[in-house]
Motif scaffolding. Structure first.
Motif, PDB file in Angstrom:
ATOM      1  N   GLU A  62       0.830  -1.207   0.000  1.00  0.00           N
ATOM      2  CA  GLU A  62       0.000   0.000   0.000  1.00  0.00           C
ATOM      3  C   GLU A  62       0.866   1.258   0.000  1.00  0.00           C
ATOM      4  OE1 GLU A  62      -2.501  -0.407   3.376  1.00  0.00           O
ATOM      5  OE2 GLU A  62      -3.604  -2.135   2.551  1.00  0.00           O
ATOM      6  N   LEU A  63       1.971   1.219   0.750  1.00  0.00           N
ATOM      7  CA  LEU A  63       2.895   2.355   0.783  1.00  0.00           C
ATOM      8  C   LEU A  63       3.502   2.587  -0.597  1.00  0.00           C
ATOM      9  CD1 LEU A  63       4.352   4.430   2.668  1.00  0.00           C
ATOM     10  CD2 LEU A  63       6.141   2.688   2.947  1.00  0.00           C
ATOM     11  N   ILE A  64       3.897   1.509  -1.261  1.00  0.00           N
ATOM     12  CA  ILE A  64       4.453   1.613  -2.617  1.00  0.00           C
ATOM     13  C   ILE A  64       3.408   2.179  -3.574  1.00  0.00           C
ATOM     14  CG2 ILE A  64       5.271   0.266  -4.587  1.00  0.00           C
ATOM     15  CD1 ILE A  64       6.542  -1.668  -2.511  1.00  0.00           C
ATOM     16  N   ALA A  65       2.200   1.684  -3.489  1.00  0.00           N
ATOM     17  CA  ALA A  65       1.140   2.131  -4.399  1.00  0.00           C
ATOM     18  C   ALA A  65       0.842   3.616  -4.225  1.00  0.00           C
ATOM     19  CB  ALA A  65      -0.126   1.302  -4.167  1.00  0.00           C
ATOM     20  N   ARG A  66       0.917   4.111  -2.997  1.00  0.00           N
ATOM     21  CA  ARG A  66       0.642   5.538  -2.790  1.00  0.00           C
ATOM     22  C   ARG A  66       1.697   6.411  -3.477  1.00  0.00           C
ATOM     23  NH1 ARG A  66      -0.617   3.899   2.527  1.00  0.00           N
ATOM     24  NH2 ARG A  66       1.250   4.855   3.444  1.00  0.00           N
ATOM     25  N   GLN A  67       2.960   5.971  -3.451  1.00  0.00           N
ATOM     26  CA  GLN A  67       3.996   6.762  -4.124  1.00  0.00           C
ATOM     27  C   GLN A  67       3.800   6.710  -5.645  1.00  0.00           C
ATOM     28  OE1 GLN A  67       5.280   8.197  -1.488  1.00  0.00           O
ATOM     29  NE2 GLN A  67       4.243   6.532  -0.383  1.00  0.00           N
ATOM     30  N   ARG A  68       3.479   5.540  -6.130  1.00  0.00           N
ATOM     31  CA  ARG A  68       3.226   5.374  -7.561  1.00  0.00           C
ATOM     32  C   ARG A  68       2.056   6.240  -8.005  1.00  0.00           C
ATOM     33  NH1 ARG A  68       1.082  -0.370  -8.595  1.00  0.00           N
ATOM     34  NH2 ARG A  68      -0.744   0.678  -7.707  1.00  0.00           N
ATOM     35  N   ASP A  69       0.987   6.239  -7.218  1.00  0.00           N
ATOM     36  CA  ASP A  69      -0.201   7.007  -7.596  1.00  0.00           C
ATOM     37  C   ASP A  69       0.061   8.508  -7.513  1.00  0.00           C
ATOM     38  OD1 ASP A  69      -1.385   4.574  -7.905  1.00  0.00           O
ATOM     39  OD2 ASP A  69      -2.581   4.675  -6.058  1.00  0.00           O
ATOM     40  N   PHE A  70       0.871   8.913  -6.546  1.00  0.00           N
ATOM     41  CA  PHE A  70       1.187  10.335  -6.402  1.00  0.00           C
ATOM     42  C   PHE A  70       1.862  10.855  -7.662  1.00  0.00           C
ATOM     43  CE2 PHE A  70       4.290  13.646  -5.429  1.00  0.00           C
ATOM     44  CZ  PHE A  70       3.526  14.589  -4.766  1.00  0.00           C
ATOM     45  N   PHE A  71       2.878  10.148  -8.148  1.00  0.00           N
ATOM     46  CA  PHE A  71       3.607  10.635  -9.316  1.00  0.00           C
ATOM     47  C   PHE A  71       2.838  10.394 -10.609  1.00  0.00           C
ATOM     48  CE2 PHE A  71       7.068  10.467  -6.219  1.00  0.00           C
ATOM     49  CZ  PHE A  71       7.597  11.733  -6.402  1.00  0.00           C
ATOM     50  N   THR A  72       1.973   9.379 -10.625  1.00  0.00           N
ATOM     51  CA  THR A  72       1.123   9.180 -11.792  1.00  0.00           C
ATOM     52  C   THR A  72       0.178  10.368 -11.950  1.00  0.00           C
ATOM     53  OG1 THR A  72       1.221   6.772 -11.604  1.00  0.00           O
ATOM     54  CG2 THR A  72      -0.632   7.704 -12.826  1.00  0.00           C
ATOM     55  N   ALA A  73      -0.385  10.845 -10.851  1.00  0.00           N
ATOM     56  CA  ALA A  73      -1.285  11.996 -10.911  1.00  0.00           C
ATOM     57  C   ALA A  73      -0.564  13.235 -11.410  1.00  0.00           C
ATOM     58  CB  ALA A  73      -1.893  12.250  -9.534  1.00  0.00           C
ATOM     59  N   ARG A  74       0.737  13.327 -11.152  1.00  0.00           N
ATOM     60  CA  ARG A  74       1.537  14.462 -11.624  1.00  0.00           C
ATOM     61  C   ARG A  74       2.086  14.241 -13.033  1.00  0.00           C
ATOM     62  NH1 ARG A  74       3.851  17.853  -7.576  1.00  0.00           N
ATOM     63  NH2 ARG A  74       5.743  18.015  -8.846  1.00  0.00           N
ATOM     64  N   ARG A  75       1.864  13.044 -13.574  1.00  0.00           N
ATOM     65  CA  ARG A  75       2.411  12.654 -14.877  1.00  0.00           C
ATOM     66  C   ARG A  75       3.931  12.783 -14.891  1.00  0.00           C
ATOM     67  NH1 ARG A  75      -1.952  15.386 -19.129  1.00  0.00           N
ATOM     68  NH2 ARG A  75      -3.804  14.356 -18.269  1.00  0.00           N
ATOM     69  N   GLN A  76       4.540  12.327 -13.819  1.00  0.00           N
ATOM     70  CA  GLN A  76       5.990  12.383 -13.677  1.00  0.00           C
ATOM     71  C   GLN A  76       6.533  11.007 -13.313  1.00  0.00           C
ATOM     72  OE1 GLN A  76       6.422  15.441 -10.639  1.00  0.00           O
ATOM     73  NE2 GLN A  76       7.089  16.924 -12.156  1.00  0.00           N
ATOM     74  N   SER A  77       7.751  10.741 -13.762  1.00  0.00           N
ATOM     75  CA  SER A  77       8.439   9.537 -13.314  1.00  0.00           C
ATOM     76  C   SER A  77       9.082   9.803 -11.956  1.00  0.00           C
ATOM     77  CB  SER A  77       9.503   9.119 -14.337  1.00  0.00           C
ATOM     78  OG  SER A  77      10.464  10.148 -14.501  1.00  0.00           O
ATOM     79  N   ALA A  78       9.499   8.740 -11.299  1.00  0.00           N
ATOM     80  CA  ALA A  78      10.106   8.878  -9.978  1.00  0.00           C
ATOM     81  C   ALA A  78      11.053   7.716  -9.734  1.00  0.00           C
ATOM     82  CB  ALA A  78       9.045   8.921  -8.882  1.00  0.00           C
ATOM     83  N   GLU A  79      12.123   7.986  -8.990  1.00  0.00           N
ATOM     84  CA  GLU A  79      13.073   6.957  -8.594  1.00  0.00           C
ATOM     85  C   GLU A  79      12.909   6.649  -7.110  1.00  0.00           C
ATOM     86  OE1 GLU A  79      17.887   6.195  -8.003  1.00  0.00           O
ATOM     87  OE2 GLU A  79      17.121   8.196  -8.479  1.00  0.00           O
ATOM     88  N   TRP A  80      12.737   5.378  -6.799  1.00  0.00           N
ATOM     89  CA  TRP A  80      12.746   4.902  -5.416  1.00  0.00           C
ATOM     90  C   TRP A  80      14.126   4.284  -5.207  1.00  0.00           C
ATOM     91  CZ3 TRP A  80       7.881   3.170  -2.554  1.00  0.00           C
ATOM     92  CH2 TRP A  80       8.185   2.710  -1.273  1.00  0.00           C
ATOM     93  N   LYS A  81      14.943   4.906  -4.396  1.00  0.00           N
ATOM     94  CA  LYS A  81      16.328   4.443  -4.231  1.00  0.00           C
ATOM     95  C   LYS A  81      16.409   3.443  -3.091  1.00  0.00           C
ATOM     96  CE  LYS A  81      21.032   6.154  -4.612  1.00  0.00           C
ATOM     97  NZ  LYS A  81      21.888   7.342  -4.782  1.00  0.00           N
ATOM     98  N   THR A  82      17.041   2.307  -3.361  1.00  0.00           N
ATOM     99  CA  THR A  82      17.185   1.260  -2.359  1.00  0.00           C
ATOM    100  C   THR A  82      18.659   0.934  -2.147  1.00  0.00           C
ATOM    101  OG1 THR A  82      17.155  -0.621  -3.897  1.00  0.00           O
ATOM    102  CG2 THR A  82      15.017   0.258  -3.190  1.00  0.00           C
ATOM    103  N   TRP A  83      18.942   0.345  -0.978  1.00  0.00           N
ATOM    104  CA  TRP A  83      20.285  -0.135  -0.654  1.00  0.00           C
ATOM    105  C   TRP A  83      20.172  -1.586  -0.211  1.00  0.00           C
ATOM    106  CZ3 TRP A  83      18.546   4.758   0.033  1.00  0.00           C
ATOM    107  CH2 TRP A  83      19.345   5.807  -0.466  1.00  0.00           C
ATOM    108  N   SER A  84      21.175  -2.396  -0.537  1.00  0.00           N
ATOM    109  CA  SER A  84      21.059  -3.844  -0.363  1.00  0.00           C
ATOM    110  C   SER A  84      20.988  -4.283   1.090  1.00  0.00           C
ATOM    111  CB  SER A  84      22.226  -4.558  -1.062  1.00  0.00           C
ATOM    112  OG  SER A  84      23.475  -4.115  -0.550  1.00  0.00           O
ATOM    113  N   HIS A  85      21.439  -3.437   2.024  1.00  0.00           N
ATOM    114  CA  HIS A  85      21.392  -3.826   3.438  1.00  0.00           C
ATOM    115  C   HIS A  85      20.089  -3.396   4.113  1.00  0.00           C
ATOM    116  CE1 HIS A  85      22.717   0.360   3.520  1.00  0.00           C
ATOM    117  NE2 HIS A  85      22.446   0.414   4.811  1.00  0.00           N
ATOM    118  N   ASP A  86      19.176  -2.826   3.352  1.00  0.00           N
ATOM    119  CA  ASP A  86      17.943  -2.296   3.937  1.00  0.00           C
ATOM    120  C   ASP A  86      16.935  -3.396   4.250  1.00  0.00           C
ATOM    121  OD1 ASP A  86      19.012   0.217   3.738  1.00  0.00           O
ATOM    122  OD2 ASP A  86      17.683   0.902   2.130  1.00  0.00           O
ATOM    123  N   ARG A  87      15.965  -3.036   5.080  1.00  0.00           N
ATOM    124  CA  ARG A  87      14.867  -3.920   5.451  1.00  0.00           C
ATOM    125  C   ARG A  87      13.537  -3.203   5.207  1.00  0.00           C
ATOM    126  NH1 ARG A  87      18.357  -6.697   4.894  1.00  0.00           N
ATOM    127  NH2 ARG A  87      19.343  -8.213   6.291  1.00  0.00           N
TER     128      ARG A  87
END
Length: 260
Positions: A62-87
């Protein structure tokens, strides 16, 4: 402090939060649970958070979908940055399932600036700092040739940064042309500086220019009271940086949402 765990701890505590605490330009920062969402009027957005999001399963979807929907409404792409040691560890899989596309994985390497300052002899090659518009055009043209792809989008970015005191642009010149370039970006209110944009024309590689550019920027970092140098390194540059004394601490991958 040179062991990987201690360097990673300093990175997580200082350099990562700076992405949303000190965003560039006319950014808007929104908080959504553990996440920070950075948006600009006319450029790709950015999403990131602490090493442990503290959210799993359906709540994470649900958290992921909210970010996706936010930028979709703006008609913009977005980068979600991750690191391999994250949880949680399944965050990358859930991002892909939600329609995000992974970009290249890079290795985060960190070194002590004081260990990188030894001068490098260069034969017929001159290093200098620049803030001139004409030099920026020349260095971007050289970078496009070095990378084998058009990076002209960097012109606008570097023009906007050229008068920023926390950005130092360095070029290497030989035979009347720019043959290599790189920049230092000081991370505000931290002990960190980022090394970015290093590129050298193929025929000028193997002559110590890359090492000389690192040393030059290390001296600038020390003069500005910074301790650590950090690079998101490609597989081409990682071995060179490790030989210089940089320590791999994690890997990072950006996952990009592109609205249809």
């Amino acid at each position: 402090m040179t062991d990987a765990a201690a360097l990673l701890s300093a990175f997580d505590a200082q350099a990562r939060p700076a992405e949303w605490e000190f965003p560039e330009g006319d950014a808007t920062v929104d908080r959504d649970g553990p996440l920070f969402r950075v948006s600009w009027p006319n450029r790709r957005g950015f999403v990131a958070g602490p090493p442990d999001l503290g959210v799993e399963g359906d709540a994470l979807d649900e958290l992921i979908a909210r970010q996706r929907d936010f930028f979709t409404a703006r008609r913009q792409s977005a980068e979600w940055k991750t690191w391999s040691h994250d949880r949680p560890a399944d965050l990358p899989d859930r991002l892909v399932a939600a329609g995000f596309t992974p970009e290249d994985t890079e290795t985060v390497v960190i070194g002590l600036a004081e260990d990188m300052v030894a001068p490098v002899p260069l034969d017929g090659i001159v290093l200098r700092e620049t803030r001139h518009w004409a030099d920026i055009q020349r260095l971007v043209a050289a970078s496009s040739e070095a990378f084998g792809k058009d990076v002209s989008f960097l012109i606008d970015y570097l023009i906007a940064k050229k008068d920023d005191p926390d950005t130092v642009i360095v070029v290497a010149e030989a035979e009347g042309r720019i043959v290599s370039s790189a920049r230092l970006e000081i991370v505000p209110e931290t002990d960190f500086c980022g090394l970015w944009g290093g590129s050298t024309l193929r025929e000028w590689r193997g002559r110590g220019i890359y090492r000389a550019l690192v040393a030059h920027r290390a001296r600038v970092a020390l003069a500005r009271g910074r301790k650590y140098l950090q690079v998101d390194a490609s597989e081409d540059s990682r071995p060179i940086l490790e030989r210089l004394g940089f320590v791999p601490v994690t890997t990072t991958t950006g996952f990009v949402w592109r609205p249809r």
